[in-house]
Design a protein around this motif. Structure first.
Motif, mmCIF file in Angstrom:
data_model
loop_
_atom_site.group_PDB
_atom_site.id
_atom_site.type_symbol
_atom_site.label_atom_id
_atom_site.label_comp_id
_atom_site.label_asym_id
_atom_site.label_seq_id
_atom_site.Cartn_x
_atom_site.Cartn_y
_atom_site.Cartn_z
ATOM 1 N N UNK A 138 -4.484 -4.026 -11.213
ATOM 2 C CA UNK A 138 -3.369 -4.371 -10.335
ATOM 3 C C UNK A 138 -2.119 -3.572 -10.696
ATOM 4 N N UNK A 139 -1.851 -3.447 -11.991
ATOM 5 C CA UNK A 139 -0.683 -2.685 -12.436
ATOM 6 C C UNK A 139 -0.801 -1.218 -12.053
ATOM 7 N N UNK A 140 -2.020 -0.694 -12.109
ATOM 8 C CA UNK A 140 -2.231 0.716 -11.779
ATOM 9 C C UNK A 140 -2.032 1.001 -10.299
ATOM 10 N N UNK A 141 -2.227 -0.015 -9.459
ATOM 11 C CA UNK A 141 -2.113 0.206 -8.010
ATOM 12 C C UNK A 141 -0.690 0.043 -7.492
ATOM 13 N N UNK A 142 0.183 -0.599 -8.252
ATOM 14 C CA UNK A 142 1.535 -0.888 -7.759
ATOM 15 C C UNK A 142 2.311 0.364 -7.340
ATOM 16 N N UNK A 143 2.394 1.413 -8.174
ATOM 17 C CA UNK A 143 3.140 2.605 -7.744
ATOM 18 C C UNK A 143 2.568 3.233 -6.479
ATOM 19 N N UNK A 144 1.238 3.267 -6.366
ATOM 20 C CA UNK A 144 0.625 3.880 -5.204
ATOM 21 C C UNK A 144 0.890 3.078 -3.943
ATOM 22 N N UNK A 145 0.766 1.756 -4.026
ATOM 23 C CA UNK A 145 1.030 0.911 -2.859
ATOM 24 C C UNK A 145 2.493 1.021 -2.436
ATOM 25 N N UNK A 146 3.396 1.071 -3.416
ATOM 26 C CA UNK A 146 4.813 1.246 -3.090
ATOM 27 C C UNK A 146 5.069 2.561 -2.371
ATOM 28 N N UNK A 147 4.408 3.613 -2.812
ATOM 29 C CA UNK A 147 4.596 4.914 -2.172
ATOM 30 C C UNK A 147 4.040 4.914 -0.754
ATOM 31 N N UNK A 148 2.944 4.198 -0.529
ATOM 32 C CA UNK A 148 2.385 4.098 0.823
ATOM 33 C C UNK A 148 3.343 3.358 1.747
ATOM 34 N N UNK A 149 3.978 2.318 1.233
ATOM 35 C CA UNK A 149 4.917 1.552 2.047
ATOM 36 C C UNK A 149 6.184 2.338 2.354
ATOM 37 N N UNK A 150 6.585 3.205 1.434
ATOM 38 C CA UNK A 150 7.865 3.910 1.576
ATOM 39 C C UNK A 150 7.748 5.251 2.280
ATOM 40 N N UNK A 151 6.559 5.846 2.292
ATOM 41 C CA UNK A 151 6.423 7.199 2.821
ATOM 42 C C UNK A 151 6.799 7.235 4.303
ATOM 43 N N UNK A 152 7.632 8.194 4.642
ATOM 44 C CA UNK A 152 8.079 8.357 6.018
ATOM 45 C C UNK A 152 9.292 7.530 6.366
ATOM 46 N N UNK A 153 9.545 6.464 5.606
ATOM 47 C CA UNK A 153 10.698 5.614 5.858
ATOM 48 C C UNK A 153 11.781 5.830 4.814
ATOM 49 N N UNK A 154 11.376 5.812 3.552
ATOM 50 C CA UNK A 154 12.324 6.011 2.464
ATOM 51 C C UNK A 154 12.291 7.445 1.958
ATOM 52 N N UNK A 205 -6.811 7.568 -7.481
ATOM 53 C CA UNK A 205 -6.130 6.727 -8.458
ATOM 54 C C UNK A 205 -6.890 5.430 -8.700
ATOM 55 N N UNK A 206 -7.280 4.758 -7.633
ATOM 56 C CA UNK A 206 -7.955 3.472 -7.782
ATOM 57 C C UNK A 206 -9.360 3.654 -8.350
ATOM 58 N N UNK A 207 -10.093 4.632 -7.840
ATOM 59 C CA UNK A 207 -11.459 4.846 -8.327
ATOM 60 C C UNK A 207 -11.452 5.217 -9.804
ATOM 61 N N UNK A 208 -10.525 6.089 -10.201
ATOM 62 C CA UNK A 208 -10.453 6.512 -11.597
ATOM 63 C C UNK A 208 -10.107 5.337 -12.510
ATOM 64 N N UNK A 209 -9.128 4.529 -12.099
ATOM 65 C CA UNK A 209 -8.751 3.367 -12.907
ATOM 66 C C UNK A 209 -9.906 2.380 -13.009
ATOM 67 N N UNK A 210 -10.605 2.163 -11.914
ATOM 68 C CA UNK A 210 -11.739 1.231 -11.902
ATOM 69 C C UNK A 210 -12.830 1.695 -12.858
ATOM 70 N N UNK A 211 -13.210 2.969 -12.776
ATOM 71 C CA UNK A 211 -14.257 3.497 -13.645
ATOM 72 C C UNK A 211 -13.829 3.419 -15.105
ATOM 73 N N UNK A 212 -12.577 3.750 -15.383
ATOM 74 C CA UNK A 212 -12.078 3.692 -16.760
ATOM 75 C C UNK A 212 -12.171 2.276 -17.319
ATOM 76 N N UNK A 213 -11.762 1.294 -16.526
ATOM 77 C CA UNK A 213 -11.769 -0.090 -16.992
ATOM 78 C C UNK A 213 -13.184 -0.610 -17.195
ATOM 79 N N UNK A 214 -14.115 -0.181 -16.357
ATOM 80 C CA UNK A 214 -15.511 -0.574 -16.529
ATOM 81 C C UNK A 214 -16.075 0.027 -17.815
ATOM 82 N N UNK A 215 -15.778 1.301 -18.056
ATOM 83 C CA UNK A 215 -16.289 1.961 -19.255
ATOM 84 C C UNK A 215 -15.595 1.467 -20.523
#
Length: 241
Positions: free
Chosen positions: A169-185, A219-229
């Protein structure tokens, strides 16, 4: 529309460091880690100046082995840097970081360059290297955030499942924020660079959508694989008693 970008002289570039010096002064005033910030800035400056000369050679190269070697180096370096915040466990977790960034970033890179852009040959450095840089850098940041949060949660005696979920969840926060802000902010780097070079904003927007999709997924796939391993690493299988 002017299709050329005004060259920046070294004298003009020096002006950009005026607010940087002010920022360092503020860190100094509050007794924060100004040495680390200064080192990071000097390293950034030297690395970018050096890579400018290197890319001038690479972009005109027609050697698939050279490009493959560069991609491998990018994966290894990003994997090592990703674990900088948990140096005590860096070596045990390094394999997981390498596998995570290779699969998460590499698979995304192949899909985007061959499925969407259809590069021919596949190793066109002017396109492949910049896209790989964005993908691996974001995968690196995602792994770094998840690794730091994972160790923090485990040190608080949480179970691995809870720690893993919080870390992802922590790893996804910056990416989700950037998706929400892109084009607007903000107008991200890819889109801004293309518009400045004279490309239609409609075309630039399509390329930016491509970029946002690839860095989100990698970002999400890499974090997921890392946490599983990471769960297989004996140092972090169980919370401290």
């Amino acid at each position: 529309m002017n299709s050329t970008i005004t060259p920046i002289s070294l004298t003009d570039l020096a002006i950009a460091f005026i607010p940087v010096l002010f920022g360092l002064y503020l860190l100094f005033r509050w007794s924060l880690n100004v040495k680390q910030a200064s080192y990071a800035l000097l390293r950034m400056l030297s690395q970018l100046l050096m890579i400018g000369y290197v890319l001038s050679y690479i972009f005109y190269s027609d050697n698939a082995w050279l490009i493959s070697t560069i991609l491998l180096m990018m994966v290894l370096i990003s994997s090592w840097i990703a674990l900088d915040s948990i140096k005590d466990n860096r070596l045990p977790l390094l394999k997981g970081a390498i596998v995570a960034i290779t699969i998460g970033g590499g698979a995304t890179l192949i899909l985007m360059t061959q499925g969407v852009l259809k590069l021919d040959p596949w190793y066109q450095p002017k396109i492949l290297i910049p896209l790989a840089g964005m993908i691996f850098a974001n995968a690196m940041n995602s792994v770094s955030l998840s690794a730091e949060r994972l160790m923090s949660e485990l040190n608080n005696n949480n179970t691995y499942q809870v720690a893993r979920n919080q870390a992802l969840n922590a790893a996804t926060i910056p990416m989700i924020n950037s998706l929400l802000a892109v084009g607007l902010v903000s107008l991200p780097g890819m889109m801004t660079g293309q518009i400045l070079s004279g490309v239609s904003p409609l075309i630039a927007a399509r390329y930016q959508i491509l970029v946002m999709c690839m860095i989100f997924s990698s970002s999400i796939i890499s974090a997921f694989i890392f946490l599983v391993m990471a769960q297989k690493t004996t140092l972090i299988q169980k919370p401290k008693p």
